[in-house]
Design an enzyme around this catalytic site. Structure first.
Site, short mmCIF file in Angstrom:
data_model
loop_
_atom_site.label_atom_id
_atom_site.label_comp_id
_atom_site.label_asym_id
_atom_site.label_seq_id
_atom_site.Cartn_x
_atom_site.Cartn_y
_atom_site.Cartn_z
N TYR A 135 45.55 35.56 49.99
CA TYR A 135 44.37 35.44 50.85
C TYR A 135 44.47 34.15 51.64
O TYR A 135 44.38 33.06 51.07
CB TYR A 135 43.12 35.48 49.97
CG TYR A 135 41.79 35.28 50.66
CD1 TYR A 135 41.62 35.46 52.03
CD2 TYR A 135 40.66 34.94 49.91
CE1 TYR A 135 40.39 35.28 52.63
CE2 TYR A 135 39.43 34.77 50.50
CZ TYR A 135 39.29 34.94 51.86
OH TYR A 135 38.06 34.77 52.45
N LYS A 163 45.47 39.23 52.80
CA LYS A 163 44.18 39.24 53.51
C LYS A 163 44.21 38.06 54.45
O LYS A 163 44.25 36.91 54.01
CB LYS A 163 43.02 39.12 52.50
CG LYS A 163 41.66 38.99 53.16
CD LYS A 163 40.57 38.75 52.11
CE LYS A 163 39.21 38.48 52.75
NZ LYS A 163 38.17 38.18 51.74
#
Length: 291
Positions: A135, A163
């Site tokens: 992420y 992400k």
């Protein structure tokens, strides 16, 4: 591991004492699966107020989510921190209770080098069999995962996705260089359509608490080649994407979406300090925005 195209970064419901409200947590999970059509949920992510959850609360959330979901969608545990050993510990605990994957944020505050970032994620991946989504959110962590580091990490078998809350340029370069099976998700609702346009796979969403079915329509119409229809849906949804983070002034996530869920008949409670609840003006804005 296919986490699906629409992943909801789920809020953590609290009671009046700001303790986890387990009954409401179950109701929110059911609502996200049955009404908002989510393919997966992230528990104890940023939207779940992970910075103010204890380890015991996080592990209890992982366990509760797995048991309550009962296979109806994927469960992704937010297990990242800025200490590698701590992240390893949480990831192992998440694996023990049966989650489907782990979401690991870039180490924050201590500002590691790219080699440090790489070794951090590599050490966690080697300590688990779980599929991992890294992420990258430099607005919160200061440190960004570079394209080169992301592509190095993508070679590790159980690091299967990223992400991204970085630029479309960076997303494009990652998608171009990624090995088969490694996918990219937008971490910004407002960039869902542009991310799909450069080859992204899906969205890890906050707005899907409120407009999940239409977000699924957006993804599916674009991927079916009905681009003009997807553009129209994006224009329809964009005020919600924007409004949940600036109502009408910038507010930190998940302050607005928690109030929005209350408007939907799901009183998920307030937020823990240092976050504060919506003001009267912000509440009025959200009531008008969401009808």
């Amino acid at each position: 591991m296919n986490f699906g195209q629409l992943i909801t970064a789920m809020v953590t419901p609290f009671n009046d004492k700001l303790e986890i409200d387990w009954d409401m947590t179950g109701k929110v999970i059911d609502y996200l699966i049955d009404e908002q059509k989510t393919d997966a949920i992230v528990v104890s992510g940023t939207t779940g107020e992970s910075p103010t959850l204890t380890d015991e609360e996080k592990i209890s959330l992982y366990r509760f989510a797995v048991q309550h979901v009962a296979g109806r969608c994927k469960v992704i545990a937010g297990t990242g921190s800025n200490e590698t050993a701590h992240s390893v510990h949480l990831t192992k605990k998440a694996e023990e209770v049966g989650v489907d994957g782990a979401l690991l944020v870039t180490p924050y505050y201590n500002k590691p080098s790219q080699e440090g970032v790489y070794r951090h994620f590599k050490a966690i991946a080697e300590a688990t069999r779980l599929p991992i989504m890294i992420y990258n959110v430099p607005s919160r962590t200061v440190t960004s995962i570079s394209v080169e580091t992301t592509l190095r990490l993508a070679q590790i078998p159980n690091i299967v996705a990223t992400k991204e809350c970085a630029s479309l340029e960076q997303m494009t370069e990652i998608i171009k260089g990624a090995p088969e099976g490694f996918v990219l998700y937008s971490g910004d609702d407002g960039l869902t359509l542009p991310t799909l346009a450069v080859g992204g796979y899906g969205i890890v969403s906050v707005a899907s608490h409120i407009v999940g079915p239409r977000m699924k329509d957006l993804i599916e119409t674009f991927k079916a080649g009905r681009v003009h229809e997807a553009i129209a849906i994006n224009q329809e949804l964009f005020p919600v994407f924007k409004g949940l983070f600036s109502c009408p002034h910038p507010v930190p996530n998940p302050v607005a979406v928690k109030y929005a869920l209350t408007l939907r008949g799901l009183p998920v409670g307030g937020v823990r300090l240092p976050l504060v609840d919506v003001t009267e003006d912000e509440a009025a804005f959200l009531r008008e925005l969401l009808g």
